[in-house]
Design a protein around this motif. Structure first.
Motif, short mmCIF file in Angstrom:
data_model
loop_
_atom_site.label_atom_id
_atom_site.label_comp_id
_atom_site.label_asym_id
_atom_site.label_seq_id
_atom_site.Cartn_x
_atom_site.Cartn_y
_atom_site.Cartn_z
N ARG A 12 0.84 -1.20 0.00
CA ARG A 12 0.00 0.00 0.00
C ARG A 12 0.87 1.25 0.00
O ARG A 12 0.62 2.20 -0.76
N ALA A 13 1.87 1.26 0.84
CA ALA A 13 2.75 2.44 0.93
C ALA A 13 3.46 2.67 -0.40
O ALA A 13 3.54 3.80 -0.89
N LYS A 14 3.97 1.60 -1.01
CA LYS A 14 4.65 1.73 -2.29
C LYS A 14 3.70 2.19 -3.38
O LYS A 14 4.04 3.05 -4.21
N LEU A 15 2.48 1.63 -3.37
CA LEU A 15 1.52 1.96 -4.42
C LEU A 15 1.01 3.39 -4.27
O LEU A 15 0.86 4.11 -5.28
N LEU A 16 0.76 3.82 -3.05
CA LEU A 16 0.33 5.21 -2.83
C LEU A 16 1.41 6.19 -3.30
O LEU A 16 1.10 7.21 -3.93
N ALA A 17 2.66 5.88 -3.00
CA ALA A 17 3.76 6.74 -3.45
C ALA A 17 3.87 6.72 -4.97
O ALA A 17 4.12 7.76 -5.61
N PHE A 18 3.69 5.55 -5.57
CA PHE A 18 3.73 5.42 -7.03
C PHE A 18 2.63 6.25 -7.68
O PHE A 18 2.86 6.92 -8.70
N MET A 19 1.45 6.24 -7.09
CA MET A 19 0.34 7.04 -7.62
C MET A 19 0.67 8.52 -7.56
O MET A 19 0.47 9.27 -8.53
N ASP A 20 1.18 8.97 -6.41
CA ASP A 20 1.47 10.41 -6.24
C ASP A 20 2.62 10.87 -7.14
O ASP A 20 2.55 11.95 -7.74
N GLU A 21 3.65 10.05 -7.22
CA GLU A 21 4.85 10.47 -7.94
C GLU A 21 4.74 10.28 -9.44
O GLU A 21 5.31 11.07 -10.22
N TYR A 22 4.02 9.24 -9.86
CA TYR A 22 4.04 8.90 -11.28
C TYR A 22 2.66 8.95 -11.96
O TYR A 22 2.53 9.50 -13.05
N VAL A 23 1.64 8.34 -11.34
CA VAL A 23 0.37 8.15 -12.05
C VAL A 23 -0.42 9.44 -12.21
O VAL A 23 -0.79 9.81 -13.34
N TYR A 24 -0.69 10.14 -11.10
CA TYR A 24 -1.49 11.36 -11.22
C TYR A 24 -0.84 12.38 -12.15
O TYR A 24 -1.52 12.97 -13.00
N PRO A 25 0.48 12.61 -12.05
CA PRO A 25 1.10 13.55 -12.99
C PRO A 25 1.01 13.08 -14.45
O PRO A 25 1.04 13.90 -15.37
N ALA A 26 0.89 11.76 -14.65
CA ALA A 26 0.86 11.23 -16.01
C ALA A 26 -0.51 11.35 -16.66
O ALA A 26 -0.62 11.17 -17.89
N GLU A 27 -1.54 11.63 -15.89
CA GLU A 27 -2.88 11.68 -16.46
C GLU A 27 -2.98 12.73 -17.57
O GLU A 27 -3.47 12.45 -18.67
N GLN A 28 -2.53 13.93 -17.30
CA GLN A 28 -2.58 14.98 -18.32
C GLN A 28 -1.58 14.72 -19.43
O GLN A 28 -1.86 14.98 -20.61
N VAL A 29 -0.42 14.18 -19.08
CA VAL A 29 0.59 13.87 -20.09
C VAL A 29 0.05 12.85 -21.08
O VAL A 29 0.22 12.99 -22.31
#
Length: 404
Positions: A13-30
């Motif tokens: 969970r900790a790794k996935l939450l960090a992955f979402m914040d660092e990579y996934v959400y910023p990638a949505e607009q990209v």
């Protein structure tokens, strides 16, 4: 029932939450911007492949598959909070972690029922995220809520099967990386047992006689990230008899085995979608003013947010109970609960997202926020994997049976 997260779940969970914040959400607009520049709208944006590589590097890969030989070896109870997190960005996160439907269900079918040759040819590249797949069951000319209605013919001719029929809303089939179809049709249409008439065969996309006719829209969306939903024609398409999955007549049972985990996975992700909607609702409420005061101070907004929070907590507990039962007594033992979450979760999440759209006003129905697309996805799940009414009918009959 103890739903406390164990150490492995907490770590993931900790790794996935960090992955979402660092990579996934910023990638949505990209991803949105990159897709606009692609030669074909069905091609995969470069950022999606970058997300997949990073997720795999971090060990956030094939989390859905309880088979430790092929997947992460997590129980349903362990996977539930992880799927919820990916549901907050349903267009990117499931694909980035190789946990996107319909590939998840197809990989489960292959892991459970395929022979070694089929696993080598199709399961291994799916597990590696090198190809995509599609599951071809739904048909336009019959009520597919009753899977025994399907009319696609799978006729044996010597060492080959000849497949003839028309399917639609075949998820993932528009993606050029979709290399294999799992096709459900009738090998024994006159058989006495209507649940033993169907079989499943593997049909490579490039098989002569297979035509992807068109993309089907969902509330006006083409669902590019999901690989689209296609209408597909099988016109005397021939495959070797060795492409049969399991045994002749086993297709209906395989479909039921596939759909149980698929239904709970959808519900897990739906809770994440609801959480995203609540977050957007709260952010909008504190940032906008109407009639001289912030929306966050309007009484009706309080009711919407409070009701949404209560609903999500109720749904999460029911989904976790269902996951626990699937782990402890099996899918058949959790049959009632699987149906209950499939009925309750989409309709409740649709209502939450609808309130969030209302709070955002014109922005809520625009492409500037994810809410309209979340709504379309959640509303579709009141039909997909069996419409609500089919599950209500079955669940009610099981309840009434106790009193006969």
């Amino acid at each position: 029932m103890d739903f406390a997260f164990d150490a492995r779940t907490e770590e993931l969970r900790a790794k996935l939450l960090a992955f979402m914040d660092e990579y996934v959400y910023p990638a949505e607009q990209v991803a949105h911007e990159q897709r606009a520049r692609l030669a074909s709208p069905w091609d995969t944006p470069r950022v999606v492949e970058e997300l997949k590589a990073e997720a795999r590097r971090q060990g956030l890969w094939n989390l859905f598959l309880p088979d430790a030989e092929h997947g992460a070896g997590l129980t349903n109870l362990q996977y539930a909070p992880l799927a919820e997190i990916t549901g907050r960005s349903p267009q990117l996160a499931p694909t980035a972690t190789n946990c996107a439907a319909p590939d998840t269900g197809n990989m489960e079918v292959l892991a459970q029922f395929a022979d070694e040759g089929q696993k080598k040819q199709w399961l291994e590249p799916l597990l590696a995220g090198e190809i995509r797949s599609a599951f071809a069951m739904t048909e336009p000319d019959v009520a597919s809520s009753d899977a025994t209605n399907i009319t696609t013919h799978i006729e044996r001719d010597g060492d080959e099967y000849v497949i003839t029929g028309r399917k639609w809303y075949i998820s993932g089939a528009m993606n050029p990386d979709c290399k294999i179809f799992i096709v459900m049709g009738k090998t024994d249409p006159e058989g006495e047992d209507i649940r033993r008439q169907q079989s499943m065969v593997l049909v490579p996309r490039d098989t002569p006689g297979v035509t992807v006719d068109r993309a089907m829209q969902v509330f006006g969306y083409e669902d590019h990230y999901h690989g689209g939903h296609a209408e597909v024609t099988f016109d005397h398409a021939r495959v070797p008899v060795s492409n049969l999955i399991g045994e002749e007549g086993g297709g209906f049972a395989i479909a039921q085995a596939r759909l149980g985990p698929g239904r709970i996975h959808h519900c897990m992700r739906l809770i994440g979608m609801a959480e995203r909607a609540i977050e957007l609702m709260c952010r909008r409420a504190v940032s906008r003013e109407a009639f001289g005061k912030p929306l966050a101070r309007q009484g009706v907004i309080h009711n919407w947010i409070a009701d949404a929070r209560v609903t999500v907590e109720q749904l999460r507990l029911l989904v976790l109970k269902t996951a626990w039962l699937m782990d402890t007594v099996g899918n058949k033992g959790a049959h009632t609960e699987i149906q209950a979450i499939k009925i309750a979760t989409p309709r409740a999440v649709v209502d939450i997202i609808d309130r969030a759209i209302q709070l955002h006003g014109a922005g809520g129905v625009s492409q500037d926020f994810p809410l309209a697309e979340l709504y379309a996805g959640a509303r579709t799940l009141m039909i997909a994997d069996g419409p609500d009414e089919v599950h209500q009918r079955s669940l009610a009959r099981r309840e009434i049976k106790k009193y006969l």
